[in-house]
Design a protein around this motif. Structure first.
Motif, PDB file in Angstrom:
ATOM      1  N   ALA A  82      17.161 -78.275  55.640  1.00 43.07           N
ATOM      2  CA  ALA A  82      16.439 -78.668  54.428  1.00 43.07           C
ATOM      3  C   ALA A  82      15.514 -77.555  53.939  1.00 43.07           C
ATOM      4  N   PHE A  83      15.025 -76.750  54.870  1.00 38.41           N
ATOM      5  CA  PHE A  83      14.036 -75.729  54.526  1.00 38.41           C
ATOM      6  C   PHE A  83      14.675 -74.477  53.929  1.00 38.41           C
ATOM      7  N   GLY A  84      15.737 -74.000  54.541  1.00 39.99           N
ATOM      8  CA  GLY A  84      16.210 -72.655  54.261  1.00 39.99           C
ATOM      9  C   GLY A  84      17.126 -72.512  53.066  1.00 39.99           C
ATOM     10  N   GLU A  85      17.057 -71.310  52.479  1.00 38.47           N
ATOM     11  CA  GLU A  85      18.009 -70.904  51.447  1.00 38.47           C
ATOM     12  C   GLU A  85      18.978 -69.850  51.984  1.00 38.47           C
ATOM     13  N   VAL A  86      18.496 -69.039  52.914  1.00 40.96           N
ATOM     14  CA  VAL A  86      19.334 -68.075  53.626  1.00 40.96           C
ATOM     15  C   VAL A  86      19.174 -68.349  55.113  1.00 40.96           C
ATOM     16  N   HIS A  87      20.275 -68.653  55.761  1.00 41.26           N
ATOM     17  CA  HIS A  87      20.254 -69.035  57.176  1.00 41.26           C
ATOM     18  C   HIS A  87      20.934 -67.930  57.997  1.00 41.26           C
ATOM     19  N   PHE A  88      20.188 -67.298  58.907  1.00 44.35           N
ATOM     20  CA  PHE A  88      20.742 -66.260  59.778  1.00 44.35           C
ATOM     21  C   PHE A  88      21.142 -66.882  61.118  1.00 44.35           C
ATOM     22  N   VAL A  89      22.418 -66.767  61.469  1.00 44.48           N
ATOM     23  CA  VAL A  89      22.910 -67.284  62.741  1.00 44.48           C
ATOM     24  C   VAL A  89      22.908 -66.144  63.757  1.00 44.48           C
ATOM     25  N   CYS A  90      22.098 -66.318  64.804  1.00 43.57           N
ATOM     26  CA  CYS A  90      21.860 -65.249  65.789  1.00 43.57           C
ATOM     27  C   CYS A  90      22.128 -65.727  67.210  1.00 43.57           C
ATOM     28  N   VAL A  91      23.101 -66.601  67.396  1.00 40.79           N
ATOM     29  CA  VAL A  91      23.375 -67.139  68.733  1.00 40.79           C
ATOM     30  C   VAL A  91      24.268 -66.188  69.511  1.00 40.79           C
ATOM     31  N   GLY A  92      24.345 -66.402  70.810  1.00 42.66           N
ATOM     32  CA  GLY A  92      25.092 -65.511  71.685  1.00 42.66           C
ATOM     33  C   GLY A  92      26.590 -65.691  71.608  1.00 42.66           C
ATOM     34  N   THR A  93      27.306 -64.604  71.926  1.00 42.08           N
ATOM     35  CA  THR A  93      28.769 -64.652  72.044  1.00 42.08           C
ATOM     36  C   THR A  93      29.159 -64.028  73.385  1.00 42.08           C
ATOM     37  N   PRO A  94      28.894 -64.729  74.474  1.00 46.98           N
ATOM     38  CA  PRO A  94      29.178 -64.157  75.799  1.00 46.98           C
ATOM     39  C   PRO A  94      30.677 -64.013  76.033  1.00 46.98           C
ATOM     40  N   PHE A 111      27.233 -72.962  63.009  1.00 44.57           N
ATOM     41  CA  PHE A 111      27.716 -73.061  61.629  1.00 44.57           C
ATOM     42  C   PHE A 111      28.016 -74.499  61.245  1.00 44.57           C
ATOM     43  N   SER A 112      28.661 -75.228  62.143  1.00 42.59           N
ATOM     44  CA  SER A 112      29.029 -76.604  61.792  1.00 42.59           C
ATOM     45  C   SER A 112      27.807 -77.508  61.719  1.00 42.59           C
ATOM     46  N   GLU A 113      26.854 -77.345  62.639  1.00 48.21           N
ATOM     47  CA  GLU A 113      25.657 -78.188  62.617  1.00 48.21           C
ATOM     48  C   GLU A 113      24.834 -77.934  61.354  1.00 48.21           C
ATOM     49  N   LEU A 114      24.747 -76.694  60.944  1.00 47.55           N
ATOM     50  CA  LEU A 114      24.048 -76.386  59.702  1.00 47.55           C
ATOM     51  C   LEU A 114      24.778 -76.942  58.503  1.00 47.55           C
ATOM     52  N   ALA A 115      26.072 -76.652  58.420  1.00 38.26           N
ATOM     53  CA  ALA A 115      26.848 -77.048  57.241  1.00 38.26           C
ATOM     54  C   ALA A 115      26.838 -78.550  57.030  1.00 38.26           C
ATOM     55  N   ARG A 116      26.834 -79.309  58.115  1.00 38.19           N
ATOM     56  CA  ARG A 116      26.834 -80.773  57.988  1.00 38.19           C
ATOM     57  C   ARG A 116      25.530 -81.293  57.389  1.00 38.19           C
ATOM     58  N   ARG A 117      24.470 -80.487  57.470  1.00 39.19           N
ATOM     59  CA  ARG A 117      23.149 -80.972  57.066  1.00 39.19           C
ATOM     60  C   ARG A 117      22.652 -80.374  55.744  1.00 39.19           C
ATOM     61  N   ILE A 118      23.223 -79.274  55.322  1.00 40.48           N
ATOM     62  CA  ILE A 118      22.776 -78.641  54.086  1.00 40.48           C
ATOM     63  C   ILE A 118      23.250 -79.467  52.890  1.00 40.48           C
ATOM     64  N   THR A 119      22.350 -79.707  51.970  1.00 38.25           N
ATOM     65  CA  THR A 119      22.685 -80.582  50.830  1.00 38.25           C
ATOM     66  C   THR A 119      22.747 -79.840  49.490  1.00 38.25           C
ATOM     67  N   GLY A 120      22.353 -78.592  49.429  1.00 38.62           N
ATOM     68  CA  GLY A 120      22.388 -77.842  48.173  1.00 38.62           C
ATOM     69  C   GLY A 120      22.991 -76.477  48.361  1.00 38.62           C
ATOM     70  N   ARG A 121      22.770 -75.588  47.393  1.00 36.20           N
ATOM     71  CA  ARG A 121      23.279 -74.227  47.476  1.00 36.20           C
ATOM     72  C   ARG A 121      22.538 -73.444  48.573  1.00 36.20           C
ATOM     73  N   ALA A 122      23.291 -72.724  49.353  1.00 31.65           N
ATOM     74  CA  ALA A 122      22.694 -71.942  50.432  1.00 31.65           C
ATOM     75  C   ALA A 122      23.692 -70.899  50.899  1.00 31.65           C
ATOM     76  N   LEU A 123      23.188 -69.964  51.693  1.00 32.79           N
ATOM     77  CA  LEU A 123      24.029 -68.928  52.280  1.00 32.79           C
ATOM     78  C   LEU A 123      23.814 -68.925  53.784  1.00 32.79           C
ATOM     79  N   ILE A 124      24.901 -69.029  54.544  1.00 37.22           N
ATOM     80  CA  ILE A 124      24.830 -68.899  56.001  1.00 37.22           C
ATOM     81  C   ILE A 124      25.317 -67.491  56.356  1.00 37.22           C
ATOM     82  N   VAL A 125      24.467 -66.756  57.057  1.00 34.34           N
ATOM     83  CA  VAL A 125      24.734 -65.343  57.348  1.00 34.34           C
ATOM     84  C   VAL A 125      24.915 -65.164  58.847  1.00 34.34           C
ATOM     85  N   GLY A 126      26.088 -64.757  59.249  1.00 35.63           N
ATOM     86  CA  GLY A 126      26.312 -64.472  60.662  1.00 35.63           C
ATOM     87  C   GLY A 126      25.766 -63.112  61.033  1.00 35.63           C
ATOM     88  N   LYS A 127      25.012 -63.042  62.114  1.00 35.86           N
ATOM     89  CA  LYS A 127      24.564 -61.763  62.666  1.00 35.86           C
ATOM     90  C   LYS A 127      25.140 -61.535  64.054  1.00 35.86           C
TER      91      LYS A 127
END
Length: 450
Positions: A82-94, A111-127
């Motif tokens: 609900a808060f973010g407009e740009v979401h940076f995903v910084c989780v591990g990839t062991p 990505f899926s947990e965020l996408a299920r909850r976002i209700t407006g325009r936003a950008l999910i950015v993988g790092k």
């Protein structure tokens, strides 16, 4: 004069090394940031101003940014969405269990947990560092979950442990993997303070952006392993790899950075990244293009067993009961990271041969003890080297490099040292009566054992 764009609200998913650094630095740059993690202990620690890992300068910056009110930590994905407009995903990839491939469970879940909850325009950015093709797959999943309202971009990280704050606030480049002008603009808004400083930007497609990090790490690993391969040749021929590296460094086509012979690379990035790259190349049907990375990996691993050989040459051949002071446990100085650490691997190999190994690291003792509880650990350099038959430099902490060989010589049982990083003043040690050995360098002819 163009008006500065409004600052987007930022979220950071994952508060490990990468995520915590990204969150703190973005808040320091003036953005409002919410960082989310599933681990309540980690979240509580960060919210209280305590880092769960060691990184120079980040602890102070964390306290400062918390005081501004621009940074907060939560376990609530809905809050972040609900808060973010740009979401940076910084989780591990062991590395996956039983495979060289990357384990993408945490990236997929974020990505899926965020996408299920976002209700407006936003950008999910993988790092996170992922196999090429991951972003495209995730973009399809996010579009399906959000009806196309949320876009995916990729913005690889290039942090060096020990320099993470500098690398985040003053990067040598930014890479934007985007599929639209709108996504590019969102990233430009999120990095506006850095772009105003003139940081170069490479705007690319998703696949290229994903490849940049693994290609950079593969090149770096290859350069490190190349000079260590030359060390093997030097050991067989009586040549000196340190002089060879120096001569090569004057060639501006090669350069001297990372052309440093020694124990090789480790940590949570280079080893797993080059293995995952090979695994992905095989899936794509181009495994022959990166076959060389297997040998890069093997050269790196052989340096560990060769270091044990040097200890054996000094104090062996039977190492049972030989007291070894292992100086260093972290994979590099200014870090407490012991993942795939060459230092600890060497200590373990010596222990398995019956040596009495005492490990000391200024910051990584606790992590090392959790990884290898059977080893003995000292609380100081003096305690570690006391009555040692062989001293072994495994991580080039400044404390070890600057230590006086004359002072250490009073404490040890025998003045024998193996310089696993080629970092010590050879002549000073030999002048102080030490028998000195290093990877790729010949033993001093006629050197007397003290």
């Amino acid at each position: 004069m163009n008006a500065r764009p409004p600052k987007p609200r930022i979220t950071v998913i994952g508060t490990g090394y990468l995520g915590a650094t990204q969150a703190v630095c973005m808040a320091h740059l003036g953005f409002e940031v919410v960082a989310v993690d599933v681990d309540p202990v980690k979240v509580d620690a960060l919210a209280s101003g305590r880092l769960p890992f060691f990184e120079p300068g980040l602890d102070t910056l964390l306290v400062e940014t918390l005081a501004t009110g621009r940074l907060r930590f939560t376990t609530d994905f809905a809050d972040a969405a609900a808060f973010g407009e740009v979401h940076f995903v910084c989780v591990g990839t062991p590395q996956s269990s039983g495979s060289d491939a990357a384990d993408l469970r945490y990236v997929d879940a974020a990505f899926s947990e965020l996408a299920r909850r976002i209700t407006g325009r936003a950008l999910i950015v993988g790092k996170s560092t992922v196999p090429v093709g991951t972003a495209e797959r995730l973009a399809g999943m996010v579009a399906e979950l959000t009806g196309g309202e949320v876009e995916v971009a990729w913005n690889p990280e290039f942090l060096r442990e020990g320099f993470a704050v500098e690398d985040t606030l003053h990067p040598d480049r930014l890479v934007f993997g985007v599929a639209s002008a709108e996504a590019e603009q969102s990233l430009r808004d999120a990095y506006a303070p850095l772009l105003e400083e003139g940081v170069p930007v490479v705007v690319a497609d998703l696949a290229t952006a994903e490849l940049v990090k693994v290609a950079a790490n593969s090149f770096l690993a290859t350069k490190i392993s190349f000079i260590n391969a030359m060390a093997e040749v030097c050991e067989a021929s009586g040549a000196d790899v340190s002089l060879l590296a120096r001569a090569l460094s004057y060639d501006d086509r090669i350069g001297g950075r990372f052309l440093k012979p020694g124990l090789g690379f480790g940590g949570g990035c280079l080893p797993k990244d080059i293995r995952a790259f090979r695994a992905r190349a095989e899936e794509l049907g181009v495994s022959a293009a990166v076959t060389f990375l297997h040998e890069v990996d093997q050269i790196n691993l052989r340096r560990r067993s060769r270091t044990v050989d040097l200890v054996r040459e000094l104090a062996g051949p039977d190492l049972h009961g030989v007291r070894v002071a292992a100086l260093g446990a972290a994979f590099k100085p200014d870090s407490d990271d012991v993942r795939d650490a060459p230092a600890l691997d060497v200590a373990r190999l010596l222990y398995l041969e019956g040596a009495s190994v005492v490990v000391y690291d200024p910051k990584a003792n606790a992590n090392a003890h959790r990884a290898y509880p059977d080893l003995d650990y000292a609380d100081s350099l003096a305690e570690a080297v006391n009555e040692a038959d062989v001293v072994l430099l495994l991580t080039e902490w400044a404390e070890f490099v600057s230590a006086a060989p004359e002072d250490m010589g009073v404490l040890v049982a025998h003045r024998r040292i193996v310089d696993g990083r080629g970092a010590l003043d050879v002549e000073r040690y030999r002048a102080a009566g030490w028998e000195y050995r290093a990877l790729g360098r010949p033993a001093e002819v006629g050197a007397a054992r003290p």
